[in-house]
Write an enzyme that holds these catalytic residues in place. Structure first.
Site, PDB file in Angstrom:
ATOM      1  N   HIS A   1       1.485   4.367  -2.878  1.00  0.00           N
ATOM      2  CA  HIS A   1       1.427   5.793  -3.005  1.00  0.00           C
ATOM      3  C   HIS A   1       2.494   6.451  -3.843  1.00  0.00           C
ATOM      4  O   HIS A   1       2.428   7.393  -4.524  1.00  0.00           O
ATOM      5  CB  HIS A   1       1.490   6.162  -1.693  1.00  0.00           C
ATOM      6  CG  HIS A   1       0.577   6.308  -0.761  1.00  0.00           C
ATOM      7  ND1 HIS A   1      -0.908   6.964  -0.968  1.00  0.00           N
ATOM      8  CD2 HIS A   1       0.163   5.600   0.509  1.00  0.00           C
ATOM      9  CE1 HIS A   1      -1.378   6.521   0.008  1.00  0.00           C
ATOM     10  NE2 HIS A   1      -1.001   5.980   0.847  1.00  0.00           N
TER      11      HIS A   1
ATOM     12  N   GLU B   1      -5.807   7.319  -0.353  1.00  0.00           N
ATOM     13  CA  GLU B   1      -5.740   5.811   0.381  1.00  0.00           C
ATOM     14  C   GLU B   1      -6.436   4.627  -0.617  1.00  0.00           C
ATOM     15  O   GLU B   1      -6.006   3.543  -0.270  1.00  0.00           O
ATOM     16  CB  GLU B   1      -6.276   6.281   1.664  1.00  0.00           C
ATOM     17  CG  GLU B   1      -5.517   7.028   2.625  1.00  0.00           C
ATOM     18  CD  GLU B   1      -4.080   6.521   2.916  1.00  0.00           C
ATOM     19  OE1 GLU B   1      -4.021   5.378   3.143  1.00  0.00           O
ATOM     20  OE2 GLU B   1      -3.266   7.119   2.971  1.00  0.00           O
TER      21      GLU B   1
ATOM     22  N   HIS C   1       0.595  -1.323  -0.052  1.00  0.00           N
ATOM     23  CA  HIS C   1      -0.041  -0.118  -0.052  1.00  0.00           C
ATOM     24  C   HIS C   1       0.997   1.147  -0.022  1.00  0.00           C
ATOM     25  O   HIS C   1       0.747   2.144  -0.683  1.00  0.00           O
ATOM     26  CB  HIS C   1      -1.059   0.001   1.101  1.00  0.00           C
ATOM     27  CG  HIS C   1      -1.577   1.112   1.349  1.00  0.00           C
ATOM     28  ND1 HIS C   1      -3.018   1.522   1.259  1.00  0.00           N
ATOM     29  CD2 HIS C   1      -1.209   2.363   2.286  1.00  0.00           C
ATOM     30  CE1 HIS C   1      -3.172   3.041   1.418  1.00  0.00           C
ATOM     31  NE2 HIS C   1      -2.167   3.425   2.238  1.00  0.00           N
ATOM     32  N   GLU C   2       1.802   1.247   0.831  1.00  0.00           N
ATOM     33  CA  GLU C   2       2.810   2.485   0.961  1.00  0.00           C
ATOM     34  C   GLU C   2       3.311   2.617  -0.286  1.00  0.00           C
ATOM     35  O   GLU C   2       3.517   3.806  -0.988  1.00  0.00           O
ATOM     36  CB  GLU C   2       3.966   2.322   1.997  1.00  0.00           C
ATOM     37  CG  GLU C   2       3.033   2.237   3.537  1.00  0.00           C
ATOM     38  CD  GLU C   2       2.059   3.595   3.782  1.00  0.00           C
ATOM     39  OE1 GLU C   2       2.253   4.468   3.267  1.00  0.00           O
ATOM     40  OE2 GLU C   2       0.893   3.098   4.498  1.00  0.00           O
TER      41      GLU C   2
END
Length: 265
Positions: A131, A190, A127-128
């Protein structure tokens, strides 16, 4: 008449800027900063964090996190970052992790109490990294430039080669304060990063179904203290779970097709 012409010119400029890039999920993005600038800012921010925070010296902990992160990074597009990713474990109770432009990943030890399996940890790190793949830091800084400084400053930013201080990139990955603009925009980031991370972990051979279990763990760890979604920079766990489940078929297909199965236990 002149003011009307100026307004039309400004609107036209903003339209061009808004169409200058497209995210992996098809959103139009404003990206005013170069990859070189973002990588430099990411490196500055990461260096500051390593000086200010305690770095874990636990061998097993570090080996485990490194294994999960290094299993994911080969699947990051070369256009995003083609070098060796630097992964650091910080001794901190925060249930969190982050990734920065320029190939930097930080994981707080508190996360390991909630992300209980390698696939759950991969969901967070993926997920990070998502970004970074989607240029969310650049987009957030660029939107702030447009919102706060106006079109004259935008022109200066575009023509300047100067790199901002590291606190700029930290602000770009941090929480905002404006409900009308910053928070909904952050929730969109997100949700997008969730889907990018889901695909990334599946391609790397981590079970994508564990991403749902992760958010169930997150919800349990919050002890019912999760803020209402309208005023949160992050979607509520149930919203994230629904979003992940709606996109699970494609992720499972990727997972079943790859022969890679990381062993980071």
């Amino acid at each position: 008449m002149k003011s009307r012409i100026k307004s039309f010119a400004t609107a036209g400029m903003l339209t061009v800027l808004c169409a200058c890039a497209t995210s992996p999920t098809g959103r139009n993005q404003v990206l005013l900063y170069s990859e070189t600038q973002m990588a430099e800012m990411g490196g500055q921010a990461f260096s500051s964090m390593k000086e200010e925070l305690t770095i874990s010296n636990q061998r097993v902990e570090n080996s485990y996190v490194q294994c999960v992160a290094k299993s994911l990074t080969p699947y990051v597009p070369q256009s995003v970052f083609s070098g060796e990713w630097e992964v650091v474990v910080f001794e901190d109770e925060q249930v969190n992790a982050f990734a920065l432009p320029g190939g930097k990943i930080g994981v707080y030890t508190g996360l390991l109490n909630v992300a209980k399996t390698q696939s759950q940890l991969a969901a967070v790190i993926g997920h990070e990294i998502g970004h970074v793949i989607a240029h969310h830091g650049n987009e957030r800084m660029s939107t702030s430039t447009l919102t706060n400084l106006g079109t004259q400053a935008v022109s200066q930013v575009i023509s300047s080669n100067e790199v901002a201080y590291s606190d700029a990139i930290m602000a770009a990955i941090g929480m905002g304060s404006e409900v009308a603009i910053t928070l909904p925009f952050s929730r969109a980031h997100e949700s997008e990063a969730d889907l990018i991370g889901l695909a990334l972990m599946a391609q790397a051979g981590f079970d994508p179904r564990e991403s749902v279990v992760l958010w169930q763990n997150m919800e349990a760890a919050s002890n019912g203290q999760q803020p209402i979604e309208l005023l949160s920079t992050h979607p509520a766990p149930q919203s994230r779970i629904a979003n992940l489940q709606a996109n699970m078929t494609g992720a499972l297909n990727d997972y079943q097709q790859t022969t890679t199965r990381p062993n980071c236990h």
